[in-house]
Motif scaffolding. Sequence first.
Motif, PDB file in Angstrom:
ATOM      1  N   THR A 250       0.634  -1.138   0.323  1.00 32.41           N
ATOM      2  CA  THR A 250       0.057   0.111   0.307  1.00 32.41           C
ATOM      3  C   THR A 250       0.723   1.293  -0.037  1.00 32.41           C
ATOM      4  OG1 THR A 250      -1.546  -1.328   0.798  1.00 32.41           O
ATOM      5  CG2 THR A 250      -1.375   1.260   1.327  1.00 32.41           C
ATOM      6  N   ASP A 251       1.691   0.853   0.532  1.00 29.09           N
ATOM      7  CA  ASP A 251       3.073   2.652   0.829  1.00 29.09           C
ATOM      8  C   ASP A 251       3.353   2.505  -0.321  1.00 29.09           C
ATOM      9  OD1 ASP A 251       2.879   2.987   4.088  1.00 29.09           O
ATOM     10  OD2 ASP A 251       4.252   1.491   4.068  1.00 29.09           O
ATOM     11  N   TRP A 253       2.002   1.819  -3.489  1.00 26.01           N
ATOM     12  CA  TRP A 253       0.775   2.166  -4.529  1.00 26.01           C
ATOM     13  C   TRP A 253       0.813   3.628  -4.054  1.00 26.01           C
ATOM     14  CZ3 TRP A 253      -4.241   3.768  -2.687  1.00 26.01           C
ATOM     15  CH2 TRP A 253      -5.342   4.085  -3.505  1.00 26.01           C
ATOM     16  N   ILE A 254       0.772   4.152  -2.764  1.00 22.50           N
ATOM     17  CA  ILE A 254       0.169   6.402  -2.600  1.00 22.50           C
ATOM     18  C   ILE A 254       1.771   6.453  -3.357  1.00 22.50           C
ATOM     19  CG2 ILE A 254       0.565   7.120  -0.587  1.00 22.50           C
ATOM     20  CD1 ILE A 254      -1.037   5.287   0.614  1.00 22.50           C
ATOM     21  N   THR A 255       2.647   6.278  -3.155  1.00 26.36           N
ATOM     22  CA  THR A 255       3.418   6.862  -4.011  1.00 26.36           C
ATOM     23  C   THR A 255       3.606   7.180  -5.019  1.00 26.36           C
ATOM     24  OG1 THR A 255       5.387   5.951  -2.203  1.00 26.36           O
ATOM     25  CG2 THR A 255       6.641   6.983  -3.896  1.00 26.36           C
ATOM     26  N   GLU A 256       3.231   6.318  -5.964  1.00 26.73           N
ATOM     27  CA  GLU A 256       2.815   5.622  -7.323  1.00 26.73           C
ATOM     28  C   GLU A 256       1.464   6.874  -7.440  1.00 26.73           C
ATOM     29  OE1 GLU A 256       4.895   4.081  -9.298  1.00 26.73           O
ATOM     30  OE2 GLU A 256       6.645   3.836  -7.784  1.00 26.73           O
ATOM     31  N   GLU A 257       0.781   5.914  -6.658  1.00 26.20           N
ATOM     32  CA  GLU A 257      -0.201   7.669  -7.424  1.00 26.20           C
ATOM     33  C   GLU A 257      -0.160   8.770  -6.766  1.00 26.20           C
ATOM     34  OE1 GLU A 257      -3.442   6.559  -8.741  1.00 26.20           O
ATOM     35  OE2 GLU A 257      -1.909   4.576  -8.821  1.00 26.20           O
ATOM     36  N   GLU A 258       0.677   9.448  -6.174  1.00 25.64           N
ATOM     37  CA  GLU A 258       0.934  10.540  -5.889  1.00 25.64           C
ATOM     38  C   GLU A 258       1.885  11.073  -7.008  1.00 25.64           C
ATOM     39  OE1 GLU A 258       3.094  10.311  -1.852  1.00 25.64           O
ATOM     40  OE2 GLU A 258       1.145  10.695  -0.812  1.00 25.64           O
ATOM     41  N   GLN A 259       3.166  10.724  -7.758  1.00 22.70           N
ATOM     42  CA  GLN A 259       3.898  10.399  -8.367  1.00 22.70           C
ATOM     43  C   GLN A 259       3.111  11.224  -9.978  1.00 22.70           C
ATOM     44  OE1 GLN A 259       6.745   8.052  -9.210  1.00 22.70           O
ATOM     45  NE2 GLN A 259       7.678   8.653  -7.384  1.00 22.70           N
ATOM     46  N   LYS A 260       1.591  10.740  -9.854  1.00 21.06           N
ATOM     47  CA  LYS A 260       0.605  10.429 -11.452  1.00 21.06           C
ATOM     48  C   LYS A 260      -0.146  12.183 -11.328  1.00 21.06           C
ATOM     49  CE  LYS A 260      -0.292   5.864 -11.934  1.00 21.06           C
ATOM     50  NZ  LYS A 260      -1.529   4.110 -11.622  1.00 21.06           N
ATOM     51  N   LYS A 261      -0.153  11.777  -9.459  1.00 21.90           N
ATOM     52  CA  LYS A 261      -0.542  13.369  -9.422  1.00 21.90           C
ATOM     53  C   LYS A 261      -0.021  15.051 -10.049  1.00 21.90           C
ATOM     54  CE  LYS A 261      -4.096  11.417  -6.796  1.00 21.90           C
ATOM     55  NZ  LYS A 261      -4.904  11.289  -5.433  1.00 21.90           N
ATOM     56  N   ALA A 262       1.382  14.231  -9.530  1.00 21.50           N
ATOM     57  CA  ALA A 262       2.094  15.532  -9.838  1.00 21.50           C
ATOM     58  C   ALA A 262       2.351  16.262 -10.968  1.00 21.50           C
ATOM     59  CB  ALA A 262       4.189  14.851  -9.180  1.00 21.50           C
TER      60      ALA A 262
END
Length: 263
Positions: A250-251, A253-262
Amino acid sequence: MPKEENFLKRFIIDSINNSIYGFRQVIKKIGYLEPLDELFIKGIEDPILFNVLKKIYDLQIFNSKAIPLEGPAIIICNSQSTLDPIISSIVINHKSQRIPIQVLDTKLGTDSMLQNFFRVNQAIFVRPQEEDMEAFERCEQTLFDGKLLVMFPEGELGSGNGKLLQFKSDFLRLAISTQAPILPIAIYGTDRIYGKKASIINPQGKIRVKFGDLIPISNITQASDFKDLNFKQVDKLTRKIHRKVKKLWTDVWITEEEQKKAP
């Protein structure tokens, strides 16, 4: 299976694999198999496959310093792709210069395309539908010898996307009997590259590997014998390690999702 694929498998691939197996048995008898495998892993498999994974799938590894540089450990990993044992072997060897022993379903030992990789990496194959004491004793001896053991306690491939199946308790039994520490690890992305229902490998995707912290068995139970634990205690302890692996995934996944939004 189409006739062409069946012919290729039966008369070419399987024939080559049988020849390699025979050659390996001869080398084993004269005592050179293990050093030969180690030479292959460290000299060919590691530098080539690690760089291929970096280039094609942007392989990134987190908290690899948690891998013990000496002594035994049971590495507990999620299972979402037949690539996961390969990825974990390459990553652990590259980061620690230690060759881990994989504990795998016997089906992978008969896979025409993968069996030689697992043979070289000295995997221990387990019959999942029955209590395989011979395999358990080999796992025990591996840990007593101070080596790293990688286990996939889900017992079969999950659907991926962070959905872990319930863990079986064999790893806990081994940890108690050998007093080996437990190291949780999560692999992210291989389900989208070659998941449970995939027929071909996706040439696009990302692979991430995150290690948790090493857990001494004394930190989770004071039992000196697995038989001293009742069903509820075993279930509680296996769920505890399950949650740690899930959190690692999950950690990432959260990092990857945040990078997509950056931006």
